[in-house]
Design a protein around this motif. Structure first.
Motif, PDB file in Angstrom:
ATOM      1  N   GLU A 177       0.816  -1.129   0.183  1.00  0.00           N
ATOM      2  CA  GLU A 177      -0.274  -0.052   0.101  1.00  0.00           C
ATOM      3  C   GLU A 177       0.866   1.656  -0.049  1.00  0.00           C
ATOM      4  O   GLU A 177       0.344   2.172  -0.983  1.00  0.00           O
ATOM      5  N   THR A 178       2.564   0.648   0.878  1.00  0.00           N
ATOM      6  CA  THR A 178       2.745   2.532   0.742  1.00  0.00           C
ATOM      7  C   THR A 178       2.933   2.962  -0.537  1.00  0.00           C
ATOM      8  O   THR A 178       4.084   3.826  -1.350  1.00  0.00           O
ATOM      9  N   LEU A 179       4.044   1.406  -1.548  1.00  0.00           N
ATOM     10  CA  LEU A 179       4.542   2.189  -3.011  1.00  0.00           C
ATOM     11  C   LEU A 179       2.842   2.350  -3.573  1.00  0.00           C
ATOM     12  O   LEU A 179       3.696   3.174  -4.246  1.00  0.00           O
ATOM     13  N   SER A 182       3.361   5.766  -3.156  1.00  0.00           N
ATOM     14  CA  SER A 182       3.934   6.362  -3.227  1.00  0.00           C
ATOM     15  C   SER A 182       4.098   6.946  -4.719  1.00  0.00           C
ATOM     16  O   SER A 182       4.682   8.097  -5.044  1.00  0.00           O
ATOM     17  N   LEU A 183       3.987   5.918  -5.544  1.00  0.00           N
ATOM     18  CA  LEU A 183       3.812   5.773  -7.102  1.00  0.00           C
ATOM     19  C   LEU A 183       2.662   6.594  -6.864  1.00  0.00           C
ATOM     20  O   LEU A 183       2.905   7.693  -8.782  1.00  0.00           O
ATOM     21  N   ALA A 184       0.755   6.878  -6.326  1.00  0.00           N
ATOM     22  CA  ALA A 184       0.022   7.553  -7.034  1.00  0.00           C
ATOM     23  C   ALA A 184       1.110   8.970  -7.361  1.00  0.00           C
ATOM     24  O   ALA A 184       0.641   9.835  -8.260  1.00  0.00           O
ATOM     25  N   LYS A 185       1.771   9.840  -6.193  1.00  0.00           N
ATOM     26  CA  LYS A 185       2.368  10.978  -6.811  1.00  0.00           C
ATOM     27  C   LYS A 185       3.075  10.768  -7.225  1.00  0.00           C
ATOM     28  O   LYS A 185       3.336  12.182  -7.947  1.00  0.00           O
ATOM     29  N   GLU A 197      -2.872  12.462  -4.843  1.00  0.00           N
ATOM     30  CA  GLU A 197      -3.064  11.734  -3.276  1.00  0.00           C
ATOM     31  C   GLU A 197      -4.076  11.213  -2.617  1.00  0.00           C
ATOM     32  O   GLU A 197      -4.078  10.996  -1.827  1.00  0.00           O
ATOM     33  N   ILE A 198      -4.880  12.398  -2.962  1.00  0.00           N
ATOM     34  CA  ILE A 198      -6.144  12.384  -2.325  1.00  0.00           C
ATOM     35  C   ILE A 198      -6.823  11.833  -3.363  1.00  0.00           C
ATOM     36  O   ILE A 198      -7.293  10.637  -2.581  1.00  0.00           O
ATOM     37  N   TRP A 199      -6.849  10.830  -4.285  1.00  0.00           N
ATOM     38  CA  TRP A 199      -7.955   9.950  -5.182  1.00  0.00           C
ATOM     39  C   TRP A 199      -6.991   8.761  -4.548  1.00  0.00           C
ATOM     40  O   TRP A 199      -7.707   7.450  -4.417  1.00  0.00           O
ATOM     41  N   SER A 200      -5.394   8.670  -4.011  1.00  0.00           N
ATOM     42  CA  SER A 200      -4.916   7.593  -3.333  1.00  0.00           C
ATOM     43  C   SER A 200      -5.735   7.269  -2.697  1.00  0.00           C
ATOM     44  O   SER A 200      -5.753   5.551  -1.743  1.00  0.00           O
ATOM     45  N   ASN A 201      -6.184   8.231  -1.014  1.00  0.00           N
ATOM     46  CA  ASN A 201      -6.716   7.660  -0.247  1.00  0.00           C
ATOM     47  C   ASN A 201      -8.189   8.206  -0.473  1.00  0.00           C
ATOM     48  O   ASN A 201      -9.047   7.666   0.735  1.00  0.00           O
ATOM     49  N   SER A 202      -8.730   7.941  -1.670  1.00  0.00           N
ATOM     50  CA  SER A 202     -10.216   7.597  -1.421  1.00  0.00           C
ATOM     51  C   SER A 202     -11.099   6.931  -1.609  1.00  0.00           C
ATOM     52  O   SER A 202     -11.735   6.569  -1.417  1.00  0.00           O
ATOM     53  N   PHE A 222      -9.956   3.580 -10.451  1.00  0.00           N
ATOM     54  CA  PHE A 222      -8.938   4.066 -11.072  1.00  0.00           C
ATOM     55  C   PHE A 222     -10.016   5.377 -11.762  1.00  0.00           C
ATOM     56  O   PHE A 222      -9.538   6.591 -11.507  1.00  0.00           O
ATOM     57  N   PHE A 223     -10.052   5.258 -12.448  1.00  0.00           N
ATOM     58  CA  PHE A 223     -10.935   6.329 -13.696  1.00  0.00           C
ATOM     59  C   PHE A 223     -11.847   6.962 -12.719  1.00  0.00           C
ATOM     60  O   PHE A 223     -12.358   7.554 -12.616  1.00  0.00           O
ATOM     61  N   GLY A 224     -12.646   5.708 -12.133  1.00  0.00           N
ATOM     62  CA  GLY A 224     -14.210   6.323 -11.850  1.00  0.00           C
ATOM     63  C   GLY A 224     -13.899   6.829 -10.144  1.00  0.00           C
ATOM     64  O   GLY A 224     -14.185   7.626  -9.989  1.00  0.00           O
ATOM     65  N   GLN A 225     -12.767   6.409  -9.814  1.00  0.00           N
ATOM     66  CA  GLN A 225     -12.478   7.385  -8.204  1.00  0.00           C
ATOM     67  C   GLN A 225     -11.864   8.937  -7.942  1.00  0.00           C
ATOM     68  O   GLN A 225     -11.746   9.548  -7.766  1.00  0.00           O
ATOM     69  N   ALA A 226     -11.406   9.051  -9.602  1.00  0.00           N
ATOM     70  CA  ALA A 226     -11.115  10.072  -9.960  1.00  0.00           C
ATOM     71  C   ALA A 226     -11.941  11.296 -10.999  1.00  0.00           C
ATOM     72  O   ALA A 226     -11.474  12.501 -10.892  1.00  0.00           O
ATOM     73  N   GLY A 227     -13.091  10.885 -10.601  1.00  0.00           N
ATOM     74  CA  GLY A 227     -14.241  11.233 -11.316  1.00  0.00           C
ATOM     75  C   GLY A 227     -14.422  11.543 -12.724  1.00  0.00           C
ATOM     76  O   GLY A 227     -15.206  12.204 -13.027  1.00  0.00           O
ATOM     77  N   PHE A 228     -13.795  10.746 -13.929  1.00  0.00           N
ATOM     78  CA  PHE A 228     -13.445  11.069 -14.779  1.00  0.00           C
ATOM     79  C   PHE A 228     -14.935  10.130 -15.264  1.00  0.00           C
ATOM     80  O   PHE A 228     -14.824   9.869 -16.869  1.00  0.00           O
TER      81      PHE A 228
END
Length: 423
Positions: A177-179, A182-185, A197-202, A222-228
């Protein structure tokens, strides 16, 4: 004049020991200048100094002005009862309590060469956003600092390790999870780092893990949680992702973030957050245990091979966003992006993991960075212009740390180059 400069002069003996004597006329012989104290109390502890015909053992206190002793109210602090010598730059008054205890004062500026002070003030008082010691570097062989440069690199590793361990603690010591976070950022780049960062914690990380058997589900998450996936575009790929996400949203009670958090303006299309999310989803659609993969690779070629085989959904060959079609261009992860991932995410994370287990082989990291192409930015260009080398990522990381933690903070007294110049 700064008190820290007095510490530096005393610690490294940048003063003349010939005819060294106190303001009160007694000659001084420094047997041991003491140890710099990084905590509350006198500046140097466990000093041994011959003053006149007596050997004194105890603490040394330093001030820019003698009157600072009273200003700091040391008379009321028992920690200063063991002071055997008061060192000042300007002796603007006598300290009655010290005279009563027969503690003498050394006026340090009387025994320091003017050029040492000149060089220090030249560097510290510079108002320009540049490398402050630039004018002195022409006379210096930078190769003599190679060991210190490697120490800077280890400092950078350790600094990043502290951040990673804090993140690890928030993630219940889950390295996978930490990886991911970190990759998301990393994929957010500078422009969208906060949004990613907000997205990866959503959403809970285990939701991703439970759906990694299906690449489309990962993309939908991924795309759904980002609101796309809140629009109604007519292409089949978009409709498929939207249907999948609606199912996941209900099943796991997910709440997407707003797509307005992501920035597209003034960016090259290849760096659009939609493309970066597509790349990140392709990675996690390929590897169910990515962290386990990255810690077993043993050379640069194996890391390239690991990421170069990752392919995005064909939709992204002709799109940068869901809305408009574009000319054909593969969006697979480039060598430059792999290098960026290695430098800023994988190497720090792997180093932190091995340090926790007391298994760090530092030569592996030094050799790996030495194989990776150098980074390029205005900071590094400035270093190269004045004579530093930037031949590989090892050089780049050293120079970035030097600029960030020494030059920008004007910690010239803690810098091996600065110390050499002052001598």
């Amino acid at each position: 004049m700064k008190e820290v400069f007095l510490h530096h002069i005393w610690k490294y003996k940048l003063y003349s020991t010939q005819n060294l004597k106190t303001y009160h006329g007694d000659f001084i012989e420094i047997i041991d200048g003491g140890n710099l104290n990084f905590h509350a109390g006198p500046d140097f502890l466990e000093a041994k100094i011959v003053i006149g015909d007596k050997l004194w053992a105890g603490s040394v206190e330093m001030h820019v002005n003698s009157s600072d002793w009273n200003l700091h109210r040391h008379n009321d602090d028992l920690a200063y009862q063991n002071v055997i010598l008061h060192i000042v730059w300007n002796h603007d008054c006598e300290i009655d309590e010290l005279r009563q205890r027969n503690v003498q004062t050394l006026i340090l500026q009387d025994f320091v060469k003017p050029e040492i002070v000149y060089n220090y003030q030249n560097i510290i008082n510079s108002k320009f956003e540049r490398i402050y010691c630039e004018e002195f570097l022409k006379e210096i062989d930078l190769k003599q600092f190679s060991l210190w440069f490697e120490r800077l690199l280890i400092e950078r590793f350790e600094e990043k390790t502290e951040f990673i361990l804090q993140l690890l603690s928030k993630n219940n010591n889950n390295w996978e999870e930490t990886l991911f976070k970190s990759l998301a950022k990393n994929f957010g780049l500078k422009v969208n780092v906060e949004a990613f960062e907000i997205w990866s914690n959503s959403f809970p990380f285990d939701v991703l893990q439970k759906n990694q058997f299906d690449k489309v589900k990962v993309e939908a998450l991924f795309f759904g949680q980002a609101g796309f996936l809140d629009d109604n575009f007519e292409n089949d790929y978009y409709k498929q992702l939207k249907n999948e996400y609606n199912f996941l949203k209900i099943k796991y009670k997910l709440e997407p973030i707003s797509s307005s958090l992501f920035k597209f303006s003034k960016m090259r299309p290849i760096g659009f957050p939609t493309v970066r999310l597509a790349q990140l989803s392709a990675i996690y659609g390929e590897f169910s245990k990515l962290f386990s993969e990255i810690i077993i690779q043993n050379n640069l070629k194996s890391y390239y091979k690991l990421f170069e085989k990752i392919e995005l959904n064909p939709f992204w060959e002709t799109h940068y966003t869901f809305k408009n079609e574009s000319n054909f261009q593969t969006k697979n992860i480039s060598k430059d992006k792999i290098n960026n991932i290695l430098i800023n995410t994988i190497i720090p994370l792997r180093y932190a993991f091995e340090r926790v287990r007391s298994e760090v082989e530092i030569d592996f990291y030094l050799d790996l960075l030495q194989e990776i192409d150098p980074e390029n930015n205005s900071i590094l260009d400035e270093f190269v212009r004045i004579g530093f080398e930037n031949k590989n990522a090892k050089d780049s990381q050293i120079l970035i740390h030097l600029k960030k933690r020494y030059c920008s903070e004007k910690k010239c007294l803690n810098c091996a180059i600065g110390h050499h110049i002052l001598r």
